[in-house]
Design a protein around this motif. Sequence first.
Motif, PDB file in Angstrom:
ATOM      1  N   LEU A  16      47.695  59.330 -56.538  1.00 36.70           N
ATOM      2  CA  LEU A  16      47.266  58.772 -57.801  1.00 36.70           C
ATOM      3  C   LEU A  16      46.284  57.623 -57.468  1.00 36.70           C
ATOM      4  CD1 LEU A  16      50.827  58.218 -59.469  1.00 36.70           C
ATOM      5  CD2 LEU A  16      48.842  59.495 -60.026  1.00 36.70           C
ATOM      6  N   SER A  17      46.199  56.971 -56.307  1.00 36.82           N
ATOM      7  CA  SER A  17      45.313  55.853 -56.070  1.00 36.82           C
ATOM      8  C   SER A  17      43.974  56.647 -56.029  1.00 36.82           C
ATOM      9  CB  SER A  17      45.652  55.184 -54.675  1.00 36.82           C
ATOM     10  OG  SER A  17      45.681  55.981 -53.545  1.00 36.82           O
ATOM     11  N   ASP A  18      43.869  57.597 -55.351  1.00 43.82           N
ATOM     12  CA  ASP A  18      42.675  58.568 -55.186  1.00 43.82           C
ATOM     13  C   ASP A  18      41.907  59.074 -56.543  1.00 43.82           C
ATOM     14  OD1 ASP A  18      42.542  58.772 -52.149  1.00 43.82           O
ATOM     15  OD2 ASP A  18      44.271  60.169 -52.678  1.00 43.82           O
ATOM     16  N   VAL A  19      42.746  59.303 -57.373  1.00 40.64           N
ATOM     17  CA  VAL A  19      42.681  59.729 -58.966  1.00 40.64           C
ATOM     18  C   VAL A  19      41.995  58.368 -59.425  1.00 40.64           C
ATOM     19  CG1 VAL A  19      43.369  60.561 -60.861  1.00 40.64           C
ATOM     20  CG2 VAL A  19      44.143  61.401 -58.889  1.00 40.64           C
ATOM     21  N   PHE A  20      42.655  57.217 -59.322  1.00 40.79           N
ATOM     22  CA  PHE A  20      41.776  56.090 -60.099  1.00 40.79           C
ATOM     23  C   PHE A  20      40.527  55.742 -59.504  1.00 40.79           C
ATOM     24  CE2 PHE A  20      46.266  55.489 -61.303  1.00 40.79           C
ATOM     25  CZ  PHE A  20      46.162  55.493 -62.737  1.00 40.79           C
ATOM     26  N   SER A  21      40.663  55.745 -58.103  1.00 41.67           N
ATOM     27  CA  SER A  21      39.345  55.287 -57.278  1.00 41.67           C
ATOM     28  C   SER A  21      38.133  56.214 -57.843  1.00 41.67           C
ATOM     29  CB  SER A  21      39.507  55.307 -55.943  1.00 41.67           C
ATOM     30  OG  SER A  21      40.595  54.483 -55.497  1.00 41.67           O
ATOM     31  N   PHE A  22      38.242  57.748 -57.873  1.00 40.91           N
ATOM     32  CA  PHE A  22      37.164  58.453 -58.218  1.00 40.91           C
ATOM     33  C   PHE A  22      36.932  58.222 -59.727  1.00 40.91           C
ATOM     34  CE2 PHE A  22      39.192  61.091 -54.481  1.00 40.91           C
ATOM     35  CZ  PHE A  22      38.259  60.777 -53.786  1.00 40.91           C
ATOM     36  N   PHE A  23      37.998  58.297 -60.523  1.00 44.20           N
ATOM     37  CA  PHE A  23      37.810  58.178 -61.901  1.00 44.20           C
ATOM     38  C   PHE A  23      36.936  57.059 -62.462  1.00 44.20           C
ATOM     39  CE2 PHE A  23      38.748  58.208 -66.603  1.00 44.20           C
ATOM     40  CZ  PHE A  23      38.336  59.236 -66.803  1.00 44.20           C
ATOM     41  N   LEU A  24      37.664  55.699 -61.998  1.00 46.43           N
ATOM     42  CA  LEU A  24      37.244  54.478 -62.496  1.00 46.43           C
ATOM     43  C   LEU A  24      35.935  53.843 -61.856  1.00 46.43           C
ATOM     44  CD1 LEU A  24      40.572  52.756 -63.006  1.00 46.43           C
ATOM     45  CD2 LEU A  24      39.211  53.932 -64.804  1.00 46.43           C
ATOM     46  N   PHE A  25      35.854  54.185 -60.439  1.00 47.31           N
ATOM     47  CA  PHE A  25      34.923  53.509 -59.510  1.00 47.31           C
ATOM     48  C   PHE A  25      34.099  54.685 -58.922  1.00 47.31           C
ATOM     49  CE2 PHE A  25      38.860  51.013 -59.054  1.00 47.31           C
ATOM     50  CZ  PHE A  25      38.459  49.843 -60.065  1.00 47.31           C
ATOM     51  N   GLY A  26      33.933  55.936 -59.362  1.00 48.70           N
ATOM     52  CA  GLY A  26      32.977  56.671 -58.783  1.00 48.70           C
ATOM     53  C   GLY A  26      33.115  56.834 -57.254  1.00 48.70           C
ATOM     54  N   ARG A  27      34.064  56.528 -56.639  1.00 48.91           N
ATOM     55  CA  ARG A  27      34.264  56.816 -55.200  1.00 48.91           C
ATOM     56  C   ARG A  27      33.897  57.990 -54.716  1.00 48.91           C
ATOM     57  NH1 ARG A  27      40.116  56.941 -52.140  1.00 48.91           N
ATOM     58  NH2 ARG A  27      39.437  57.554 -50.036  1.00 48.91           N
ATOM     59  N   ARG A  28      32.968  57.985 -53.314  1.00 47.53           N
ATOM     60  CA  ARG A  28      32.625  59.127 -52.940  1.00 47.53           C
ATOM     61  C   ARG A  28      33.462  59.825 -52.203  1.00 47.53           C
ATOM     62  NH1 ARG A  28      26.982  59.233 -52.407  1.00 47.53           N
ATOM     63  NH2 ARG A  28      27.161  60.470 -50.450  1.00 47.53           N
ATOM     64  N   LEU A  29      33.710  61.155 -51.942  1.00 44.01           N
ATOM     65  CA  LEU A  29      34.414  61.953 -51.270  1.00 44.01           C
ATOM     66  C   LEU A  29      34.198  61.912 -49.773  1.00 44.01           C
ATOM     67  CD1 LEU A  29      34.735  65.269 -53.366  1.00 44.01           C
ATOM     68  CD2 LEU A  29      36.382  63.675 -53.149  1.00 44.01           C
ATOM     69  N   HIS A  30      32.772  61.763 -49.428  1.00 39.64           N
ATOM     70  CA  HIS A  30      32.499  61.696 -48.082  1.00 39.64           C
ATOM     71  C   HIS A  30      33.250  60.310 -47.310  1.00 39.64           C
ATOM     72  CE1 HIS A  30      30.132  62.281 -44.587  1.00 39.64           C
ATOM     73  NE2 HIS A  30      29.817  60.832 -44.407  1.00 39.64           N
ATOM     74  N   GLY A  31      33.995  60.892 -46.414  1.00 41.73           N
ATOM     75  CA  GLY A  31      34.679  59.548 -45.492  1.00 41.73           C
ATOM     76  C   GLY A  31      36.214  59.623 -45.880  1.00 41.73           C
TER      77      GLY A  31
END
Length: 487
Positions: free
Chosen positions: A19-34
Motif C-alpha cells: 500500500l505504501s508503494d501505491v501511495f508513493s507512486f500515485f501521490l508523489f510520482g515515485r520512480r520505479l527505478h531503484g
Amino acid sequence: MASFSSTEYVIYHPEKLGLSDVFSFFLFGRRLHGSELVELKTQEAKLTGFNFITLLTLILQKILLWLNGPLALLGRVVEFILNLISLNGGPFKLILHLLTGKLVIPKRDSAEFRSLIGHIDGRTDLQKPKPFLSFYESSMEKINLSAINMIDLTMMAAKIVYENEAYVKNVITNHWKMNFVGFYNCWNEYVKGEETQAFIFTDRPLDAQLIVVAFRGTEPFNGKDWVTDIDLSWLSMGEEMGRVHLGFMKALGLQDDKDAKKGWPKTYVGTKRLAYYVIREQITALLKINPDAKVIVTGHSLGGALATLFPSVLMLHQEESLLKSLYGVYTYGQPRVGDKKFGSYMSGQLNPIFRRYFRVVYRYDMVPRVPFDDKISQFSHFGGCLYYRSWFKGEVLKEEPARNYFSLFYLPSKYFNAWLDLFRALFIGFTKGKDYRESLVSILFRVLGLIIPGAASHSPRDYVNGGRLAKITITEEHEEEEEAILV
C-alpha cells in the motif's frame, strides 16, 4: 539467426507491491527505478518513471495473486458441481439418482468430465464440410484439404485443449475421426508448475497431410494465468528481433529471464518438460514419417500467444525444415506478445515461409487489448486482424477497435454489445438450430459481461459462432489489411 548484442530486460514484481508503494507512486510520482518492484537493464529512462497503467497493472496482478488460491478452490467446486449435475442428467435426475443409490460421481481425468469452458460450450463436432469463403481457404487445394474449414478446426482445437487428456483424445478419435498423437503437460517457469498444456493430432494415422498443435489458453479460475496475460515484463531478443513478453516466453520454455541467448539454447539438456522443446521434438518425429505434411499451430487466449511465439523460437534456432512445413498460425483472443520491432521481424520472416497468420478477435474481448500498447510498455499486435463485430459479421482490419482495454470512449458500446450478445443467446437456438442453443451456464457467463465489459466476449463459444456464422467483408480501404493478415 538474430543478433544478441542486447540483453535488455524489464521485470516487474507485483508480489512485492504494498500500500505504501501505491501511495508513493500515485501521490508523489515515485520512480520505479531503484525500487524492489522492478528489475531492469535498459537505456530507456522513460520506462522507469511513474505511469498510471503500470501502477494499475501491478495492483491488478497483486489482487489476482491474492485470489489465486481461493479462485482455484472455487474452480474445483464449481466444476465438480457442474459435472455432478450434467453426468446425472440434470438437477431432478440427480436427486433421483441420489435417492436410488445410482449417483454418478465425476472423475476429473475421465473423458466425460468437462471444464467450465466445456460447460459454456459443449460442442464437440466440427462444422460439416461446405464451400467456404475464398478469404480463408483460397489455397487449401495445395495440400488437398479443401473439405476442412481451418477456422472451425483450429478454433475447436483451441477450445478442447482446456479439457483433460481423455476428453481430448475421445473428441479427436471418435468425433473428428482423426489421429490423436499426444497431450503434454509442461513446466511453466513463470508460475512454477506444470501449467503449460498442449496437444498434437494429425488428420490420419498414416500418410498424414496435416499436423495440428493446440496450446491451452487462460483458465478462468487460474489467477496466475491472468497475471501472465496482463504482465508488462519483457526481454530483448536482440537488435534484430526486438522485445517479447517475458511471461509468455517463460510459459513456452525460456530458461533465463535476463539473457535470451542463455534462455533459448538450441539443445535442451535439463530434466523438466518444456513446451517448446517437447513440441519441436514431436513435430520433427512426425515429419520424418510424414514428410509432405503441413503444420498448423493454434490457441485461444494465452494459448494464442504461445502459438505465435513458437515459430519465433524456431526462427531463432534456424529450424529451416520445420519452418518450411509450417502452413499457418491461427490465434483467437490472443494478447500482445512483443513490441513493434518484434512484429516487423515476424512479418518479414513469415512472409517468405507461409502466408497464413490469422489473429481473430471477437468484439470487445478484453484479452487482445492487453498488455497495453502505450509509450511505457510498447507492446503491439502485428499482421492484421480478422474482427468479428458479431456472430454474423466479420471484417478484416489492421487492428481491432478500442486497442487498449481501459478506453472510456468505447465503454457505452461495450455494455450495449454485452446486452446484445445476451439477448441473441436467448433466441439463437430457435433461429440457427439446436447446435447453437446455449446452456444456463453459458447465459450466466454472458451476464458477467454486463459487469466486466469484454469478459464474456472472450468465451470460445463466440469465436466458434463467429467462424461458423459470420460473413466476412473486405472493403476497398481494407485491402492492405487483407494482405497483412495473410503474412
